[in-house]
Design a protein around this motif. Structure first.
Motif, PDB file in Angstrom:
ATOM      1  N   LEU A  74     -23.183 -25.086 -33.515  1.00  0.00           N
ATOM      2  CA  LEU A  74     -23.548 -24.101 -32.648  1.00  0.00           C
ATOM      3  C   LEU A  74     -22.641 -22.942 -32.750  1.00  0.00           C
ATOM      4  N   VAL A  97     -23.243 -30.805 -25.094  1.00  0.00           N
ATOM      5  CA  VAL A  97     -23.089 -30.381 -26.645  1.00  0.00           C
ATOM      6  C   VAL A  97     -22.127 -31.597 -27.112  1.00  0.00           C
ATOM      7  N   ALA A 144     -21.076 -23.417 -23.999  1.00  0.00           N
ATOM      8  CA  ALA A 144     -22.029 -24.453 -23.556  1.00  0.00           C
ATOM      9  C   ALA A 144     -21.790 -25.111 -22.240  1.00  0.00           C
TER      10      ALA A 144
END
Length: 95
Positions: free
Chosen positions: A27, A19, A12
């Protein structure tokens, strides 16, 4: 291969996606689902399969490769700011 929460956090960050910490486990699970699908695709035998250019079999329209409008070199080069030996001349930009 399994993606843990720290790897998901790093991905990310590399993707520059914010996130929240409470969303990292979801995720990571999504990454693992994608990787599982890729592993399934790797198990498929494609040795005798030809590469495709489209999902529907079709032939490209073909035409005769012939000069239809040419023999105008002098007219075209008449518009050039600098022409030499039948070509456009351009200043050197790379040493």
């Amino acid at each position: 291969m399994s993606i843990d929460i720290e790897t998901a956090r790093r991905v990310a960050k590399l993707a520059r996606i914010r996130v929240e910490d409470d969303q990292l486990p979801a995720l990571a699970d999504e990454f693992n689902t994608i990787l599982g699908f890729i592993e399934q695709l790797n198990e498929v035998n494609v040795d005798q399969v030809e590469p495709m250019t489209s999902v529907t079999p079709q032939r490209l329209k073909r035409r005769v490769d012939e000069v239809t409008d040419g023999d105008m070199q002098d007219k075209i080069l008449a518009n050039a700011p600098d022409a030499r030996e039948g070509f456009f001349a351009v200043p050197k930009v790379v040493e």
